[in-house]
Design a protein around this motif. Sequence first.
Motif, mmCIF file in Angstrom:
data_model
loop_
_atom_site.group_PDB
_atom_site.id
_atom_site.type_symbol
_atom_site.label_atom_id
_atom_site.label_comp_id
_atom_site.label_asym_id
_atom_site.label_seq_id
_atom_site.Cartn_x
_atom_site.Cartn_y
_atom_site.Cartn_z
ATOM 1 N N LEU A 1 0.867 -1.172 0.000
ATOM 2 C CA LEU A 1 0.000 0.000 0.000
ATOM 3 C C LEU A 1 0.904 1.222 0.000
ATOM 4 C CD1 LEU A 1 -1.597 -2.410 1.375
ATOM 5 C CD2 LEU A 1 -3.088 -0.634 2.248
ATOM 6 N N ARG A 2 0.927 1.932 -1.112
ATOM 7 C CA ARG A 2 1.796 3.100 -1.266
ATOM 8 C C ARG A 2 1.011 4.346 -0.862
ATOM 9 N NH1 ARG A 2 5.761 -0.169 -2.288
ATOM 10 N NH2 ARG A 2 5.874 -1.146 -4.318
ATOM 11 N N TRP A 3 1.611 5.166 -0.015
ATOM 12 C CA TRP A 3 0.900 6.325 0.507
ATOM 13 C C TRP A 3 1.852 7.465 0.795
ATOM 14 C CZ3 TRP A 3 1.744 8.185 5.537
ATOM 15 C CH2 TRP A 3 2.516 7.374 6.361
ATOM 16 N N ASN A 4 1.276 8.646 0.994
ATOM 17 C CA ASN A 4 2.036 9.770 1.528
ATOM 18 C C ASN A 4 1.081 10.747 2.199
ATOM 19 O OD1 ASN A 4 0.960 11.421 -0.497
ATOM 20 N ND2 ASN A 4 2.908 12.296 -1.065
ATOM 21 N N ARG B 1 -5.584 -6.159 3.858
ATOM 22 C CA ARG B 1 -5.459 -5.232 2.721
ATOM 23 C C ARG B 1 -6.551 -4.161 2.757
ATOM 24 N NH1 ARG B 1 -6.939 -6.339 -3.486
ATOM 25 N NH2 ARG B 1 -6.304 -4.316 -4.298
ATOM 26 N N GLU B 2 -7.776 -4.567 2.952
ATOM 27 C CA GLU B 2 -8.890 -3.618 2.918
ATOM 28 C C GLU B 2 -8.876 -2.669 4.121
ATOM 29 O OE1 GLU B 2 -13.746 -3.522 2.512
ATOM 30 O OE2 GLU B 2 -12.696 -5.408 2.221
ATOM 31 N N THR B 3 -8.665 -3.194 5.328
ATOM 32 C CA THR B 3 -8.715 -2.315 6.509
ATOM 33 C C THR B 3 -7.570 -1.309 6.523
ATOM 34 O OG1 THR B 3 -7.604 -4.001 7.863
ATOM 35 C CG2 THR B 3 -10.013 -3.917 7.962
ATOM 36 N N LEU B 4 -6.370 -1.735 6.161
ATOM 37 C CA LEU B 4 -5.250 -0.792 6.100
ATOM 38 C C LEU B 4 -5.482 0.227 4.988
ATOM 39 C CD1 LEU B 4 -2.176 -3.147 6.662
ATOM 40 C CD2 LEU B 4 -3.100 -1.471 8.261
ATOM 41 N N PHE C 1 -4.539 9.687 2.183
ATOM 42 C CA PHE C 1 -3.119 9.349 2.048
ATOM 43 C C PHE C 1 -2.847 8.260 1.014
ATOM 44 C CE2 PHE C 1 -2.162 10.386 6.821
ATOM 45 C CZ PHE C 1 -2.479 11.712 6.611
ATOM 46 N N LEU C 2 -3.799 7.368 0.752
ATOM 47 C CA LEU C 2 -3.567 6.209 -0.110
ATOM 48 C C LEU C 2 -3.354 6.652 -1.550
ATOM 49 C CD1 LEU C 2 -3.397 3.113 -0.181
ATOM 50 C CD2 LEU C 2 -5.837 3.089 -0.694
ATOM 51 N N LYS D 1 5.566 6.264 0.872
ATOM 52 C CA LYS D 1 5.872 5.355 1.975
ATOM 53 C C LYS D 1 5.095 4.086 1.676
ATOM 54 C CE LYS D 1 6.886 6.909 5.816
ATOM 55 N NZ LYS D 1 7.334 7.443 7.050
ATOM 56 N N THR D 2 5.456 2.986 2.305
ATOM 57 C CA THR D 2 4.802 1.715 2.008
ATOM 58 C C THR D 2 4.414 0.993 3.283
ATOM 59 O OG1 THR D 2 6.105 1.482 -0.013
ATOM 60 C CG2 THR D 2 5.065 -0.507 0.842
#
Length: 76
Positions: free
Chosen positions: A26-29, A49-52, A61-62, A40-41
């Motif tokens: 899951l790539r985010w910032n 996968r779904e809850t995060l 952020f996602l 960030k990962t």
Amino acid sequence: MSTPSPADEPLICSAKGCRAPAVWALRWNNPRLHDPDRRKTWLACDVHRETLGDFLDARGFLRAVAPLSGSPTLEA
């Protein structure tokens, strides 16, 4: 006999208390803290996968969800 290196260890899900192998990235910032191109990962198993992703998405952020390359549980 050789000692296993950290590279030999499976990647583990980022969910609190989970010890399952990760199969998703899951790539985010956080745009308030990070440059727009920085990612960030968090790692996720199929169960988390779904809850995060929902947690990150609710905060805006996602950025992307992708299969984790090299995962022992994904087919090549």
